[in-house]
Design a protein around this motif. Structure first.
Motif, short mmCIF file in Angstrom:
data_model
loop_
_atom_site.label_atom_id
_atom_site.label_comp_id
_atom_site.label_asym_id
_atom_site.label_seq_id
_atom_site.Cartn_x
_atom_site.Cartn_y
_atom_site.Cartn_z
N LYS A 1 3.65 7.54 6.87
CA LYS A 1 2.91 7.17 8.09
C LYS A 1 1.42 7.45 7.92
CE LYS A 1 6.67 7.55 11.38
NZ LYS A 1 7.20 8.22 12.57
N ALA A 2 1.10 8.58 7.28
CA ALA A 2 -0.31 8.91 7.04
C ALA A 2 -0.94 7.91 6.08
CB ALA A 2 -0.43 10.33 6.49
N VAL A 3 -0.17 7.47 5.08
CA VAL A 3 -0.66 6.47 4.13
C VAL A 3 -0.95 5.16 4.86
CG1 VAL A 3 0.00 5.03 2.16
CG2 VAL A 3 0.45 7.48 2.12
N THR A 4 -0.05 4.75 5.75
CA THR A 4 -0.24 3.52 6.51
C THR A 4 -1.47 3.64 7.40
OG1 THR A 4 2.12 3.08 6.44
CG2 THR A 4 0.85 1.94 8.14
N LEU A 5 -1.66 4.79 8.03
CA LEU A 5 -2.85 5.02 8.86
C LEU A 5 -4.12 4.93 8.02
CD1 LEU A 5 -4.14 5.82 11.58
CD2 LEU A 5 -3.78 8.20 10.91
N ARG A 6 -4.11 5.58 6.86
CA ARG A 6 -5.28 5.55 5.97
C ARG A 6 -5.57 4.13 5.51
NH1 ARG A 6 -3.71 9.24 2.11
NH2 ARG A 6 -3.31 7.68 0.52
N ALA A 7 -4.52 3.37 5.20
CA ALA A 7 -4.70 1.98 4.79
C ALA A 7 -5.32 1.16 5.92
CB ALA A 7 -3.37 1.37 4.35
N VAL B 1 0.82 -1.22 0.00
CA VAL B 1 0.00 0.00 0.00
C VAL B 1 0.85 1.27 0.00
CG1 VAL B 1 -1.70 1.34 1.30
CG2 VAL B 1 -2.00 -1.12 1.03
N ALA B 2 1.81 1.38 0.90
CA ALA B 2 2.58 2.62 1.01
C ALA B 2 3.31 2.94 -0.29
CB ALA B 2 3.57 2.54 2.17
N GLY B 3 3.93 1.93 -0.92
CA GLY B 3 4.65 2.18 -2.17
C GLY B 3 3.73 2.57 -3.30
N ARG B 4 2.53 2.00 -3.33
CA ARG B 4 1.58 2.37 -4.38
C ARG B 4 1.15 3.82 -4.22
NH1 ARG B 4 -0.93 -2.27 -6.70
NH2 ARG B 4 0.84 -3.63 -7.10
N CYS B 5 0.94 4.24 -2.98
CA CYS B 5 0.45 5.60 -2.76
C CYS B 5 1.56 6.64 -2.85
CB CYS B 5 -0.24 5.69 -1.41
SG CYS B 5 -1.78 4.77 -1.33
N THR B 6 2.69 6.39 -2.19
CA THR B 6 3.73 7.42 -2.17
C THR B 6 4.39 7.59 -3.53
OG1 THR B 6 5.34 5.82 -1.34
CG2 THR B 6 4.21 7.17 0.29
N GLY B 7 4.26 6.63 -4.44
CA GLY B 7 4.83 6.77 -5.78
C GLY B 7 3.93 7.51 -6.75
N ARG B 8 2.72 7.84 -6.32
CA ARG B 8 1.79 8.53 -7.22
C ARG B 8 2.18 9.99 -7.39
NH1 ARG B 8 -4.14 6.63 -5.16
NH2 ARG B 8 -3.41 7.59 -3.24
N ARG C 1 6.81 19.68 -13.63
CA ARG C 1 5.51 20.05 -13.07
C ARG C 1 4.95 19.02 -12.10
NH1 ARG C 1 3.82 21.36 -18.58
NH2 ARG C 1 2.74 19.36 -18.60
N LEU C 2 5.39 17.78 -12.18
CA LEU C 2 4.78 16.72 -11.41
C LEU C 2 4.71 17.05 -9.93
CD1 LEU C 2 6.16 13.43 -12.99
CD2 LEU C 2 3.97 14.56 -13.39
N ALA C 3 3.58 16.71 -9.35
CA ALA C 3 3.36 16.97 -7.93
C ALA C 3 2.84 15.70 -7.26
CB ALA C 3 2.33 18.09 -7.76
N ALA C 4 3.24 15.51 -6.03
CA ALA C 4 2.71 14.41 -5.24
C ALA C 4 1.37 14.85 -4.66
CB ALA C 4 3.67 14.06 -4.11
N ARG C 5 0.49 13.90 -4.51
CA ARG C 5 -0.76 14.20 -3.85
C ARG C 5 -0.46 14.49 -2.38
NH1 ARG C 5 -5.19 9.86 -5.55
NH2 ARG C 5 -5.54 10.18 -3.34
N PRO C 6 -1.02 15.54 -1.82
CA PRO C 6 -0.71 15.89 -0.43
C PRO C 6 -1.00 14.75 0.56
CG PRO C 6 -1.95 17.66 -1.47
CD PRO C 6 -1.92 16.51 -2.43
N ASP C 7 -2.06 14.00 0.32
CA ASP C 7 -2.41 12.92 1.25
C ASP C 7 -1.52 11.69 1.08
OD1 ASP C 7 -3.60 12.45 -1.24
OD2 ASP C 7 -5.30 11.39 -0.38
N ASP C 8 -0.64 11.69 0.07
CA ASP C 8 0.28 10.58 -0.16
C ASP C 8 1.72 10.91 0.24
OD1 ASP C 8 -1.80 9.13 -1.23
OD2 ASP C 8 -1.16 9.37 -3.30
N ALA C 9 1.99 12.14 0.62
CA ALA C 9 3.36 12.58 0.85
C ALA C 9 3.98 11.97 2.11
CB ALA C 9 3.42 14.10 0.92
#
Length: 163
Positions: free
Chosen positions: A98-104, A53-60, A87-95
């Protein structure tokens, strides 16, 4: 649910159908949509391993100019286009991993009840976690094409939610 319901009531959605990705996330949201007459004819539930999960989200990443989505490992931005890369930007909720793991974890907790709410029109697709393995995507596409146009996509479910 109200914003989603209002958007899906517009003429373009009525004419062409609609796809929701990542919503509803809870059984309560699914029930609220149903209460207001919003009912999908297909639901794809992507069962992804906790370790992925974390790698899928933080790589977006996404291009704020075009809205085009990218992923560092699965769909990189074109190397020849430096402007896009800049121009590429990370989604704020994926940056924050730890937050990604909590959301998962929250998604996992909600998954059994959500699956109960959608299983009559749902299909559980296993994510193998192998880069380049498009089997799960092809399964999802084939399932959706059986009876378009209305589709809801929700991910990730709990592993124990499998039928």
């Amino acid at each position: 649910a109200g914003l989603v319901r209002d958007r899906l009531a517009r003429a373009d959605c009525a004419a062409r159908g609609w796809v929701l990705e990542g919503f509803p996330r809870t059984a309560g949201q699914a029930e609220e949509l149903h209460k207001h007459g919003v009912a999908p004819n297909k639901v794809v539930v992507l069962n992804i391993k906790e370790s992925l999960v974390a790698g899928r989200c933080t790589g977006r990443k996404w291009d704020p100019l075009t809205g085009e989505p990218y992923h560092e490992a699965y769909r990189p931005a074109p190397l020849e286009d430096e402007e896009v890369a800049f121009r590429l930007a990370a989604r704020p909720d994926d940056a924050n991993p730890k937050a990604v793991t909590l959301r998962a974890g929250q998604n996992r907790s909600n998954a059994p009840a959500l699956w109960e709410a959608v299983k009559e029109v749902g299909k559980l697709i296993e994510d193998t976690g192998v880069v380049g393995d498009s089997g799960n995507r092809m399964d999802a596409v084939a399932y959706v094409r059986e009876a378009p146009p209305i589709v809801v996509k929700q991910a990730p479910p709990a592993e124990q939610a499998a039928p």
